[in-house]
Design a protein around this motif. Structure first.
Motif, PDB file in Angstrom:
ATOM      1  N   ARG A 190       0.504  -1.177  -0.118  1.00 48.16           N
ATOM      2  CA  ARG A 190      -0.029   0.115  -0.139  1.00 48.16           C
ATOM      3  C   ARG A 190       0.953   1.289   0.033  1.00 48.16           C
ATOM      4  O   ARG A 190       0.692   2.172  -0.814  1.00 48.16           O
ATOM      5  CB  ARG A 190      -0.878   0.074   1.230  1.00 48.16           C
ATOM      6  N   PHE A 191       1.970   1.450   0.672  1.00 44.95           N
ATOM      7  CA  PHE A 191       2.644   2.453   0.944  1.00 44.95           C
ATOM      8  C   PHE A 191       3.418   2.711  -0.237  1.00 44.95           C
ATOM      9  O   PHE A 191       3.995   3.876  -1.083  1.00 44.95           O
ATOM     10  CB  PHE A 191       3.725   2.448   2.283  1.00 44.95           C
ATOM     11  N   SER A 192       3.855   1.486  -0.978  1.00 44.30           N
ATOM     12  CA  SER A 192       4.698   1.523  -2.264  1.00 44.30           C
ATOM     13  C   SER A 192       3.668   2.296  -3.308  1.00 44.30           C
ATOM     14  O   SER A 192       4.327   2.989  -4.146  1.00 44.30           O
ATOM     15  CB  SER A 192       5.084   0.324  -2.792  1.00 44.30           C
ATOM     16  N   ARG A 193       2.448   2.066  -3.318  1.00 40.45           N
ATOM     17  CA  ARG A 193       1.478   2.479  -4.390  1.00 40.45           C
ATOM     18  C   ARG A 193       1.260   3.886  -4.248  1.00 40.45           C
ATOM     19  O   ARG A 193       1.283   4.680  -5.079  1.00 40.45           O
ATOM     20  CB  ARG A 193       0.018   1.764  -4.320  1.00 40.45           C
ATOM     21  N   LYS A 195       5.635  22.522  -1.806  1.00 40.88           N
ATOM     22  CA  LYS A 195       5.794  22.028  -0.795  1.00 40.88           C
ATOM     23  C   LYS A 195       5.037  20.875  -0.079  1.00 40.88           C
ATOM     24  O   LYS A 195       5.361  19.860   0.394  1.00 40.88           O
ATOM     25  CB  LYS A 195       5.675  23.486   0.333  1.00 40.88           C
ATOM     26  N   GLN A 196       3.562  20.810  -0.661  1.00 41.87           N
ATOM     27  CA  GLN A 196       2.709  20.068  -0.293  1.00 41.87           C
ATOM     28  C   GLN A 196       2.952  18.667  -0.628  1.00 41.87           C
ATOM     29  O   GLN A 196       2.912  17.458  -0.129  1.00 41.87           O
ATOM     30  CB  GLN A 196       1.218  20.332  -0.673  1.00 41.87           C
ATOM     31  N   ALA A 197       3.136  18.612  -2.047  1.00 38.34           N
ATOM     32  CA  ALA A 197       3.597  17.012  -2.760  1.00 38.34           C
ATOM     33  C   ALA A 197       4.822  16.645  -1.952  1.00 38.34           C
ATOM     34  O   ALA A 197       5.081  15.400  -2.059  1.00 38.34           O
ATOM     35  CB  ALA A 197       4.098  17.522  -4.112  1.00 38.34           C
ATOM     36  N   VAL A 198       6.114  17.436  -1.840  1.00 40.92           N
ATOM     37  CA  VAL A 198       7.290  16.958  -1.197  1.00 40.92           C
ATOM     38  C   VAL A 198       6.819  16.331   0.303  1.00 40.92           C
ATOM     39  O   VAL A 198       7.431  15.421   0.622  1.00 40.92           O
ATOM     40  CB  VAL A 198       8.117  18.002  -1.012  1.00 40.92           C
ATOM     41  N   GLU A 199       6.200  17.201   1.047  1.00 38.98           N
ATOM     42  CA  GLU A 199       5.496  16.683   2.527  1.00 38.98           C
ATOM     43  C   GLU A 199       4.936  15.463   2.152  1.00 38.98           C
ATOM     44  O   GLU A 199       5.222  14.403   3.077  1.00 38.98           O
ATOM     45  CB  GLU A 199       4.866  17.840   2.977  1.00 38.98           C
ATOM     46  N   ASN A 200       4.041  15.192   1.286  1.00 39.89           N
ATOM     47  CA  ASN A 200       3.224  14.027   1.098  1.00 39.89           C
ATOM     48  C   ASN A 200       3.787  12.958   0.783  1.00 39.89           C
ATOM     49  O   ASN A 200       3.833  11.742   1.408  1.00 39.89           O
ATOM     50  CB  ASN A 200       2.082  14.247   0.141  1.00 39.89           C
ATOM     51  N   HIS A 201       4.866  13.145  -0.046  1.00 40.12           N
ATOM     52  CA  HIS A 201       5.878  12.003  -0.446  1.00 40.12           C
ATOM     53  C   HIS A 201       6.711  11.553   0.575  1.00 40.12           C
ATOM     54  O   HIS A 201       7.129  10.526   0.815  1.00 40.12           O
ATOM     55  CB  HIS A 201       6.630  12.480  -1.724  1.00 40.12           C
ATOM     56  N   SER A 202       7.128  12.546   1.219  1.00 39.57           N
ATOM     57  CA  SER A 202       8.080  12.274   2.546  1.00 39.57           C
ATOM     58  C   SER A 202       7.635  11.555   3.440  1.00 39.57           C
ATOM     59  O   SER A 202       7.786  10.511   3.867  1.00 39.57           O
ATOM     60  CB  SER A 202       8.833  13.620   3.126  1.00 39.57           C
ATOM     61  N   ASN A 203       6.056  12.029   3.855  1.00 35.16           N
ATOM     62  CA  ASN A 203       5.336  10.928   4.771  1.00 35.16           C
ATOM     63  C   ASN A 203       5.117   9.467   4.327  1.00 35.16           C
ATOM     64  O   ASN A 203       5.172   8.671   5.245  1.00 35.16           O
ATOM     65  CB  ASN A 203       3.998  11.870   5.061  1.00 35.16           C
ATOM     66  N   ILE A 204       4.865   9.384   3.485  1.00 36.37           N
ATOM     67  CA  ILE A 204       4.525   7.975   2.652  1.00 36.37           C
ATOM     68  C   ILE A 204       6.031   7.576   2.750  1.00 36.37           C
ATOM     69  O   ILE A 204       5.944   6.067   3.260  1.00 36.37           O
ATOM     70  CB  ILE A 204       3.837   8.038   1.213  1.00 36.37           C
ATOM     71  N   SER A 261       6.729   3.705   4.649  1.00 38.51           N
ATOM     72  CA  SER A 261       7.340   2.627   4.068  1.00 38.51           C
ATOM     73  C   SER A 261       8.645   2.121   4.478  1.00 38.51           C
ATOM     74  O   SER A 261       8.929   0.874   4.882  1.00 38.51           O
ATOM     75  CB  SER A 261       7.493   2.906   2.624  1.00 38.51           C
ATOM     76  N   ARG A 262       9.694   3.306   4.908  1.00 37.20           N
ATOM     77  CA  ARG A 262      10.833   2.784   5.311  1.00 37.20           C
ATOM     78  C   ARG A 262      10.782   2.256   6.840  1.00 37.20           C
ATOM     79  O   ARG A 262      11.381   1.268   7.230  1.00 37.20           O
ATOM     80  CB  ARG A 262      11.889   4.061   5.499  1.00 37.20           C
ATOM     81  N   MET A 263       9.800   2.658   7.624  1.00 36.12           N
ATOM     82  CA  MET A 263       9.501   2.147   8.914  1.00 36.12           C
ATOM     83  C   MET A 263       9.104   0.753   9.058  1.00 36.12           C
ATOM     84  O   MET A 263       9.648  -0.170   9.349  1.00 36.12           O
ATOM     85  CB  MET A 263       8.446   2.908   9.779  1.00 36.12           C
ATOM     86  N   PHE A 264       8.055   0.343   8.069  1.00 37.45           N
ATOM     87  CA  PHE A 264       7.688  -0.971   8.045  1.00 37.45           C
ATOM     88  C   PHE A 264       9.131  -1.838   7.407  1.00 37.45           C
ATOM     89  O   PHE A 264       9.071  -3.001   7.669  1.00 37.45           O
ATOM     90  CB  PHE A 264       6.665  -0.994   7.207  1.00 37.45           C
TER      91      PHE A 264
END
Length: 184
Positions: A66-69, A106-115, A119-122
């Motif tokens: 899911r996080f990859s998609r 900024k919003q696009a970068v923040e969204n991509h960073s959060n996902i 993903s890295r955490m899992f």
């Protein structure tokens, strides 16, 4: 452009390291059998660790998928915003819309960073569980082996051999955990 760049990740996944990991998987069973021959009941310890690592790896897969998609979608959004900004830079400046696009960026970068962070955490949970299983297996073999040595059922050399072989036995599990996280 972003999709073409993602093909590089696919190519990296399909390298010889992936093939080597897949080839090493059956050797886990062989090494457990060798530990059984040398240490008898000591083989239980790595035999229990293998399914635990596999279960953790497979339980995490739906989340990683899911996080990859979502990460791919957010990456497309970020790349699209950047392409729009660069290609229409003069128009943005003349209309005074550069602040609007800056906020979108900024919003696009923040969204991509959060996902990406999720993903890295899992991914790290899967990789660290495999590493922890390797360490706990060696501790378990030493502790259980000590009991067997005290009962006269195992020699010190046999214990050392089982510890060394258990490290080689569970090494492909760490590679498999890494491979499963990269799969998505």
């Amino acid at each position: 452009v972003n999709t073409v760049r993602e093909f590089e990740s696919l190519r990296d996944f399909c390298t010889s390291a992936t093939l080597a990991t897949v080839v090493d998987i059956p050797f886990i069973l062989l090494f457990i059998f060798v530990i059984y021959i040398i240490g008898g009941p000591l083989a239980i310890v790595p035999a229990l660790a293998v399914p635990l690592v596999l279960i953790v790896g497979f339980v995490i897969q739906p989340f990683l998928s899911r996080f990859s998609r979502e990460g791919l979608q957010q990456g497309h959004s970020k790349q699209g915003t950047l392409t729009e900004m660069v290609s229409g830079l003069e128009t943005l400046k003349s209309l005074g819309s550069d602040k609007l696009f800056h906020e979108r960026w900024k919003q696009a970068v923040e969204n991509h960073s959060n996902i990406s962070l999720k993903s890295r955490m899992f991914s790290q949970i899967a990789i660290n569980s495999a590493a922890s299983a390797q360490q706990l297996t060696q501790i378990g073999i030493v502790a259980f082996g000590f009991v067997l040595i005290m009962e006269g059922e195992l020699s010190i050399g046999g214990l050392i051999a089982c510890v060394i072989i258990s490290g080689r036995c569970l090494a492909p599990l760490g590679q498999l955990a890494n491979l499963l996280t990269r799969y998505n």
